[in-house]
Design a protein around this motif. Structure first.
Motif, PDB file in Angstrom:
ATOM      1  N   ASN A  71       0.837  -1.214   0.000  1.00 34.36           N
ATOM      2  CA  ASN A  71       0.000   0.000   0.000  1.00 34.36           C
ATOM      3  C   ASN A  71       0.867   1.258   0.000  1.00 34.36           C
ATOM      4  N   LYS A  72       1.914   1.197   0.830  1.00 33.51           N
ATOM      5  CA  LYS A  72       2.779   2.371   0.911  1.00 33.51           C
ATOM      6  C   LYS A  72       3.434   2.622  -0.453  1.00 33.51           C
ATOM      7  N   HIS A  73       3.876   1.540  -1.089  1.00 39.36           N
ATOM      8  CA  HIS A  73       4.510   1.674  -2.401  1.00 39.36           C
ATOM      9  C   HIS A  73       3.527   2.253  -3.411  1.00 39.36           C
ATOM     10  N   LYS A  74       2.287   1.749  -3.382  1.00 38.85           N
ATOM     11  CA  LYS A  74       1.276   2.185  -4.358  1.00 38.85           C
ATOM     12  C   LYS A  74       0.952   3.675  -4.193  1.00 38.85           C
ATOM     13  N   SER A  75       0.691   4.070  -2.935  1.00 40.55           N
ATOM     14  CA  SER A  75       0.271   5.457  -2.770  1.00 40.55           C
ATOM     15  C   SER A  75       1.436   6.419  -3.033  1.00 40.55           C
ATOM     16  N   LEU A  76       2.648   6.007  -2.632  1.00 43.52           N
ATOM     17  CA  LEU A  76       3.783   6.893  -2.910  1.00 43.52           C
ATOM     18  C   LEU A  76       4.029   7.008  -4.408  1.00 43.52           C
ATOM     19  N   LYS A  77       3.813   5.905  -5.108  1.00 38.50           N
ATOM     20  CA  LYS A  77       4.023   5.922  -6.554  1.00 38.50           C
ATOM     21  C   LYS A  77       3.069   6.919  -7.218  1.00 38.50           C
ATOM     22  N   GLU A  78       1.812   6.886  -6.781  1.00 38.20           N
ATOM     23  CA  GLU A  78       0.829   7.818  -7.342  1.00 38.20           C
ATOM     24  C   GLU A  78       1.204   9.262  -7.042  1.00 38.20           C
TER      25      GLU A  78
END
Ligand code: DAH
Length: 342
Positions: A71-78
């Motif tokens: 989740n952290k990776h996904k939101s930071l990526k966005e």
């Protein structure tokens, strides 16, 4: 066995606290935690060594670690890609700004500028004079003293009687102003607004525009005048244009002539513009009367010159096929817009 649980919890905290500012740091985060050789994967490897009664609890914990990391990776990526695409959209300030449509030149100004351009090519300077004139510059200095019948040719708006102040009826007034202040050679054109007490109709208005021309030097002849007229007519109306001079009368020129051009609509065959004659009148001209030179302080035994005066509305109406002179002064945006350059 609690050691492996502690490891997993420590990893969870580490993931939660990881600070990531750049896409490069995010990639390192991905490789370290959720990549195929990452620490989360490693945790799953420990599953085998966990006692059966603790497998469920450990599984939940490991899944929480995995979810948190993903989740952290996904939101930071966005977030990071949104802010990097924002950067791309910052306009390049070195580019030319697009042209905004702000208006267009009035057709009278277009024609006036075209005429100025043609004469400036052969050395004529532009001079302007006042629209409120005295009697001398509009009439007497132009060989038209009081009670001279030629004054009746122009219906004058008088705005004051003593001393006389009037709205100039012709831009010829500017000739007088220039001759008073300058010795030859004089080579000028004088564009401007003039006023006459005329009944307003499709063909006539009480306000219109003229361009006056004046050339004075030693040895200026009628042949020079004719050649200049031909040059102008061909430059403005096209290279095939012919001119025709008819004898006329103006108080300030002797001899005087009116000038017609061959109709550029029908090429001289006869149409409604030239009233089937093949010719269209465009200006008056002549050799400057010695009286005019003398009264402005120029010696007529040394100098001679020619002058001409033409309206601007007429050529504008011919060129743009405008059939009502009143359109020029109504400021109807639908009319004016047609002269905007694309
Ligand atoms: N001023 C004259 C008019 O308004 C036009 C004109 C005719 C001007 C002959 C001239 C000229 O300079 O020589 O009708």
């Amino acid at each position: 066995m609690s050691e492996i649980f502690d490891q997993a919890k420590a990893l969870l905290e580490e993931i939660k606290n990881a600070s990531i500012q750049t896409p490069e740091e995010l990639e390192q985060f991905r490789i370290k935690y959720i990549g195929s050789k990452g620490l989360v994967k490693g945790l799953f490897g420990h599953m085998r060594s966990v006692a059966p009664e603790q497998k469920k609890e450990f599984g939940l914990l490991v899944n929480e670690v995995k979810q948190t990391a993903e989740n952290k990776h996904k939101s930071l990526k966005e977030n990071l890609s949104a802010s990097s695409s924002e950067k791309v959209e910052i306009p390049d300030l070195s580019l030319n700004a697009g042209t905004e449509f702000t208006g267009s030149r009035h057709p009278i100004s277009i024609v006036k500028n075209d005429i100025i351009e043609i004469f400036s090519r052969i050395g004529f300077d532009v001079v302007e004079g006042p629209e409120i004139e005295d009697d001398w510059h509009n009439f007497t200095g132009l060989n038209t003293p009081e009670h001279h019948p030629a004054r009746d040719m122009q219906d004058t708006f008088y705005i004051q009687t003593d001393p006389v102040r009037l709205l100039r009826t012709q831009t010829s007034s500017v000739q007088v102003r220039v001759m008073e202040n300058q010795q030859p050679p004089i080579r000028i054109i004088c564009p401007g607004r003039v006023y006459r007490n005329e009944t307003i109709s499709a063909r006539a208005h009480c306000v219109f525009h003229q361009v006056e021309g004046l050339y004075i030097d030693k040895g200026v002849s009628f042949a020079d005048l004719k050649q200049m007229l031909l040059y102008f007519a061909r430059s403005y109306f096209g290279p095939e244009t012919k001119i025709r001079l008819r004898p006329s009368y103006f108080p300030f020129t002797e001899p005087s002539a009116e000038v017609d051009i061959s109709c550029f609509i029908c090429g001289g065959d006869g149409c409604s513009i030239c009233k089937k004659t093949g010719w269209v009148e465009i200006l008056g001209c002549g050799m400057v009367d010695p009286n005019v030179l003398e009264s402005s302080g120029i010696d007529p035994d040394v100098y001679s010159g020619y002058a001409w005066g033409m309206g601007i509305e007429r050529p504008a109406m011919l060129k743009y096929k405008i059939d009502d002179i009143r359109l020029f002064y109504e400021n109807d945006i639908r009319f004016l817009k047609q002269f905007a350059k694309a």
